[in-house]
Design an enzyme around this catalytic site. Structure first.
Site, PDB file in Angstrom:
ATOM      1  CG  ASP A 148      -0.247  -0.026   2.540  1.00 45.20           C
ATOM      2  OD1 ASP A 148       0.978   0.216   2.572  1.00 45.20           O
ATOM      3  OD2 ASP A 148      -0.904  -0.287   3.564  1.00 45.20           O
ATOM      4  CB  CYS A 151       4.864  -0.039   0.917  1.00 46.00           C
ATOM      5  SG  CYS A 151       5.752  -1.587   0.700  1.00 46.00           S
ATOM      6  CG  HIS A 363       4.441  -1.911  -4.075  1.00 44.62           C
ATOM      7  ND1 HIS A 363       4.011  -1.910  -5.378  1.00 44.62           N
ATOM      8  CD2 HIS A 363       3.425  -1.418  -3.336  1.00 44.62           C
ATOM      9  CE1 HIS A 363       2.785  -1.441  -5.432  1.00 44.62           C
ATOM     10  NE2 HIS A 363       2.406  -1.131  -4.214  1.00 44.62           N
TER      11      HIS A 363
END
Length: 371
Positions: A148, A151, A363
């Site tokens: 998300d 992260c 990410h």
């Protein structure tokens, strides 16, 4: 003369055979008596056993029946409990996995094989990069982090807490709980009311109370976890904390606000030319979208956790305020000078290190180094 001798001899033979015959008769009678006694004893024992069997037969049958019934019941109960335990374990596992934002470590090359199965150019590059990490950098395992827009913050804070890293030196000298009020009253930053809490987009006069709760959660959890000496116990505490979404997001919002506080202080120092300001702030204010603290908050900080994550400049800022060296392996930059980078580039030797792994600069996961 001869007849007399024969008669005498026959008479002697008769006298000799009579005792022998008597002995045979006595022996046969004794044997018959012994056989009769054995038969009597055998008959008596058989009758006794028959009587005893008749008496215990019913109880024995009942006991065997009860034992078989008990065994059958225990087997059914065991099967039921095993099924119930299996169901409950799956339920807890699903619930735990759903909430846990940092998963347990898994094999690095196994993860690569599962994620990159094709033979495209990108897949081949990623496989080569993962193998490089495994063999050259001794990264054997990886901990996946929830994908998300928090992260990067999550991956860094999890390692700071799990490694037992203490507060940075500048935080020890100040009461971070008073930072919101300090920005408002001492530096006149009333625009902080436009601060947004990730996807919540909360604004208003009560923003200061909400920020104070977030900072209080950060300080409490950080103090408690960093005070634990046992590594395994700290790990369990981190797993519990990072499976509580409410507390977890308060940590990130507190760090976001402390980043804003650092930007405001650096901006005032640059404006007044008070002292040397780290180059990362000059890079930050050089952007058109963050030329001052307000534009930084509106265009960058408010979107973190909502529509965007940390950019490289914010990664520099994060490492600076936490006083940790953030080493990032950027797999999409494999075979370039930017494959391995440090945030910030200017760091002190006594700063501890946390490592991140990313495939796209958005990410992040946590690599585990085994030497």
């Amino acid at each position: 003369m001869l007849r007399r001798v024969d008669r005498g001899a026959s008479k002697n033979r008769e006298q000799l055979t009579e005792p022998v015959e008597r002995n045979k008769v006595n022996q046969s009678s004794k044997k018959s008596i012994g056989r009769n006694e054995v038969q009597c004893w055998t008959t008596a024992v058989n009758q006794s056993l028959r009587i005893v069997w008749q008496k215990i037969k019913t109880q024995l049958i009942l006991a065997m029946s009860f034992l078989l019934a008990a065994l059958w019941y225990c087997r059914r109960l065991y099967a039921y409990l095993a099924q119930l335990l299996k169901w409950w374990s799956r339920y807890l596992q699903r619930k735990f996995k759903k909430n846990l934002s940092v998963l347990a470590e898994i094999d690095l090359l196994g993860y690569c094989a599962r994620e990159w199965k094709g033979e495209t150019k990108q897949a081949k590059q990623m496989k080569a990069a993962y193998e490089e990490l495994f063999w050259r950098y001794h990264i054997k395992y990886i901990r996946q982090v929830r994908r998300d827009n928090y992260c990067a913050l999550r991956a860094v804070l999890f390692q700071v807490f799990s490694q037992g890293i203490y507060f940075p030196s500048w935080m020890k000298e100040r009461d971070i709980l008073k930072l919101p009020e300090k920005l408002l009253y001492s530096q006149g930053c009333n625009w902080i009311q436009q601060y947004s809490f990730g996807p919540e987009r909360y604004t208003g006069a009560n923003v200061f109370g909400k920020l104070r709760k977030c900072i209080e959660t950060l300080k409490t959890q950080w103090t408690e976890i960093s005070g634990v000496k046992d590594h395994d116990e700290r790990g369990n505490m981190c797993n519990i904390l990072f499976s509580d979404e409410s507390k977890e997001y308060k940590l990130y919002e507190a760090i976001k606000f402390i980043m804003l506080y650092q930007v405001v202080e650096a901006y005032e120092q640059m404006k007044n030319e008070q002292k040397h300001v780290p180059i990362l702030f000059r890079l930050l204010f050089a952007r058109d979208t963050s030329s001052d603290p307000l534009s930084f908050m509106m265009n960058h900080l408010n979107s973190i956790g909502d529509t965007g994550g940390l950019e490289q400049v914010e990664m520099f800022l994060l490492g600076y305020l936490l006083e940790v060296k953030i080493r990032v392996y950027r797999l999409h930059k494999f075979n370039t000078e930017e494959f391995q980078v440090n945030y910030p580039e200017e760091y002190h030797r006594d700063w501890q290190e946390v490592c991140l792994l990313t495939e796209d600069d958005h990410h992040y996961h946590i690599p585990i180094i085994i030497i």
